[in-house]
Design a protein around this motif. Structure first.
Motif, PDB file in Angstrom:
ATOM      1  N   ALA A 106       0.900  -1.217   0.154  1.00  0.00           N
ATOM      2  CA  ALA A 106       0.109  -0.058  -0.037  1.00  0.00           C
ATOM      3  C   ALA A 106       0.928   1.511  -0.208  1.00  0.00           C
ATOM      4  N   HIS A 107       2.043   1.275   0.814  1.00  0.00           N
ATOM      5  CA  HIS A 107       2.863   2.240   0.569  1.00  0.00           C
ATOM      6  C   HIS A 107       3.431   2.697  -0.647  1.00  0.00           C
ATOM      7  N   GLU A 108       3.687   1.536  -1.530  1.00  0.00           N
ATOM      8  CA  GLU A 108       4.335   1.785  -2.779  1.00  0.00           C
ATOM      9  C   GLU A 108       3.199   2.390  -3.779  1.00  0.00           C
ATOM     10  N   LEU A 109       1.869   2.002  -3.600  1.00  0.00           N
ATOM     11  CA  LEU A 109       0.918   2.512  -4.030  1.00  0.00           C
ATOM     12  C   LEU A 109       0.619   4.038  -3.948  1.00  0.00           C
ATOM     13  N   GLU A 110       0.723   4.132  -2.664  1.00  0.00           N
ATOM     14  CA  GLU A 110       0.617   5.721  -2.454  1.00  0.00           C
ATOM     15  C   GLU A 110       1.709   6.286  -2.809  1.00  0.00           C
ATOM     16  N   ASN A 111       2.936   6.061  -2.828  1.00  0.00           N
ATOM     17  CA  ASN A 111       4.209   6.929  -3.552  1.00  0.00           C
ATOM     18  C   ASN A 111       4.006   7.071  -4.881  1.00  0.00           C
TER      19      ASN A 111
END
Length: 72
Positions: A22-27
């Protein structure tokens, strides 16, 4: 190739088959917003201004990192 960069083949294949977090998608969403905004404004924004726009126009929370000149 793995020997050249100093990693094992197992580590490489584990990395290629990992799930996107999810963090990569947010980034990625923040990066796409920054690119679109900068291209539309001819690259005139600095870190503080861009952070302000990200925080006010989107539901994407963003704050300058510890290495930036801005300290809140």
């Amino acid at each position: 190739m793995c020997n050249y960069v100093g990693i094992s083949r197992a580590a490489y294949y584990k990395w290629t088959h990992r799930a996107v977090t999810a963090h990569e998608l947010e980034n990625d969403a923040i990066l796409n917003y920054i690119i679109a905004r900068e291209e539309a404004q001819n690259y005139i924004y600095g870190v503080r201004t861009m952070t302000m726009y990200i925080n006010t126009e989107n539901a994407l929370p963003c704050k300058p990192g510890p290495s930036s000149a801005y300290h809140a």
